[in-house]
Design an enzyme around this catalytic site. Sequence first.
Site, PDB file in Angstrom:
ATOM      1  N   ASN A  46       8.681  12.009  12.073  1.00  0.00           N
ATOM      2  CA  ASN A  46       8.266  11.238  10.898  1.00  0.00           C
ATOM      3  C   ASN A  46       6.754  11.386  10.804  1.00  0.00           C
ATOM      4  OD1 ASN A  46       7.670   9.430   8.920  1.00  0.00           O
ATOM      5  ND2 ASN A  46       8.333   7.600  10.039  1.00  0.00           N
ATOM      6  N   TRP A  47       6.330  12.205   9.878  1.00  0.00           N
ATOM      7  CA  TRP A  47       4.883  12.445   9.753  1.00  0.00           C
ATOM      8  C   TRP A  47       4.146  11.315   9.047  1.00  0.00           C
ATOM      9  CZ3 TRP A  47       4.565  18.385   8.167  1.00  0.00           C
ATOM     10  CH2 TRP A  47       4.753  19.151   9.329  1.00  0.00           C
ATOM     11  N   LYS A  48       4.906  10.381   8.478  1.00  0.00           N
ATOM     12  CA  LYS A  48       4.285   9.262   7.744  1.00  0.00           C
ATOM     13  C   LYS A  48       3.290   9.819   6.714  1.00  0.00           C
ATOM     14  CE  LYS A  48       5.253   6.381  11.695  1.00  0.00           C
ATOM     15  NZ  LYS A  48       4.971   5.220  12.516  1.00  0.00           N
ATOM     16  N   HIS A  75      12.407   2.169   6.969  1.00  0.00           N
ATOM     17  CA  HIS A  75      11.432   2.171   8.079  1.00  0.00           C
ATOM     18  C   HIS A  75      10.689   0.832   8.083  1.00  0.00           C
ATOM     19  CE1 HIS A  75       8.004   3.184  10.581  1.00  0.00           C
ATOM     20  NE2 HIS A  75       8.744   4.162  11.058  1.00  0.00           N
ATOM     21  N   GLU A  77       7.712   0.144   8.400  1.00  0.00           N
ATOM     22  CA  GLU A  77       6.482   0.134   7.593  1.00  0.00           C
ATOM     23  C   GLU A  77       6.811  -0.077   6.113  1.00  0.00           C
ATOM     24  OE1 GLU A  77       5.005   3.810   9.150  1.00  0.00           O
ATOM     25  OE2 GLU A  77       4.706   2.820  11.079  1.00  0.00           O
ATOM     26  N   GLU A 130      14.147   1.250  16.204  1.00  0.00           N
ATOM     27  CA  GLU A 130      12.695   1.322  16.346  1.00  0.00           C
ATOM     28  C   GLU A 130      12.135  -0.096  16.477  1.00  0.00           C
ATOM     29  OE1 GLU A 130      10.852   5.197  14.865  1.00  0.00           O
ATOM     30  OE2 GLU A 130      10.838   3.819  13.196  1.00  0.00           O
ATOM     31  N   GLY A 147       3.674   3.051  17.459  1.00  0.00           N
ATOM     32  CA  GLY A 147       2.248   3.351  17.403  1.00  0.00           C
ATOM     33  C   GLY A 147       1.403   2.595  18.411  1.00  0.00           C
ATOM     34  N   SER A 196       6.618   5.110  20.129  1.00  0.00           N
ATOM     35  CA  SER A 196       5.765   5.622  21.211  1.00  0.00           C
ATOM     36  C   SER A 196       6.487   6.610  22.126  1.00  0.00           C
ATOM     37  CB  SER A 196       5.167   4.469  22.022  1.00  0.00           C
ATOM     38  OG  SER A 196       4.330   3.674  21.201  1.00  0.00           O
TER      39      SER A 196
HETATM   40  P1  13P Z   1       5.210   6.476  16.962  1.00  0.00           P
HETATM   41  O1  13P Z   1       6.010   7.550  17.623  1.00  0.00           O
HETATM   42  O2  13P Z   1       3.848   6.926  16.509  1.00  0.00           O
HETATM   43  O3  13P Z   1       5.179   5.216  17.778  1.00  0.00           O
HETATM   44  O4  13P Z   1       5.973   6.101  15.588  1.00  0.00           O
HETATM   45  C1  13P Z   1       7.320   5.815  15.645  1.00  0.00           C
HETATM   46  C2  13P Z   1       7.823   5.737  14.267  1.00  0.00           C
HETATM   47  O5  13P Z   1       7.546   4.820  13.540  1.00  0.00           O
HETATM   48  C3  13P Z   1       8.698   6.843  13.814  1.00  0.00           C
HETATM   49  O6  13P Z   1       9.346   6.508  12.624  1.00  0.00           O
END
Ligand code: 13P
Length: 257
Positions: free
Chosen positions: A9-11, A95, A97, A169, A175, A214
């Site tokens: 997931n590159w966000k 997600h 976020e 998640e 993160g 993470s």
């Molecule tokens: P990280 O791997 O940066 O913790 O992010 C996880 C995430 O939100 C994947 O969708």
Amino acid sequence: MRKKLIVANWKMHKTLAETEKFMQRFPNEIEEVSGIEIVICAPFISLGRLVDLMRGTPLNPGAQNMHWQKEGAYTGEISPLMLKEIGVKYVIIGHSERRKYFGENDVIINKKTTAALNNGLIPILCLGENLEERRSKKTEKVLKEQLYGALDEADPGEEKLQRIVLAYEPVWAIGTGTPAGGDEAADVAGYLRSLLNRKWGALSEKVRILYGGSVNEDNITQFTGKKDIDGALVGGSSLKESSFAGLIKAVFYEGRS
Ligand code: 13P
């Protein structure tokens, strides 16, 4: 036997030029890997190009969000048909976020999950508790509400349902550099599968459940080594060719040892 699945997931990272640069090297870095499904979920604007660049590689393109309608007066939105037309196969739904910053709730996530299934896309449905909920031991209650909320009245038939991918998640692990413990994540994945089993019976054994939060090349096998965890949803560690390739190779060699 469920096939392992690793999803990047590159966000909101990587311009088109950066995406092209990544794709110049990445397929070579994972040349020796087979038997693992690999997906990269990039920003919308790069998806068309990513689809082109992935031709002839074992990689699959994914989106990070979509609207549930096929078309209409929804300024700024992207529809499942548009994703499908350019060759996108997967879409991340719900997600944390999106829940946190864009007000997505279980009703919206239900519509999106159903729309993805009905339009031939594979939804990667994200679920997870926040720190407060974890501290007050509400993890199972929260996950049950999120899962059953997302699947409420989604009844597109067995063949489609088994394509759903769940991603556990925990919000507090995203993160932060502090992942859930492998056993802890495995317990939650087992709980999610039991919830699916209550709804769908034996079909629950076909659904893939990922862990995210993470994950990196050093800790990935703590998760993928567990019975109910079929792969990972990876944020930060998917942004560099070398770290993402290292993570995938760790899973590949674990499966062969
Ligand atoms: P990280 O791997 O940066 O913790 O992010 C996880 C995430 O939100 C994947 O969708």
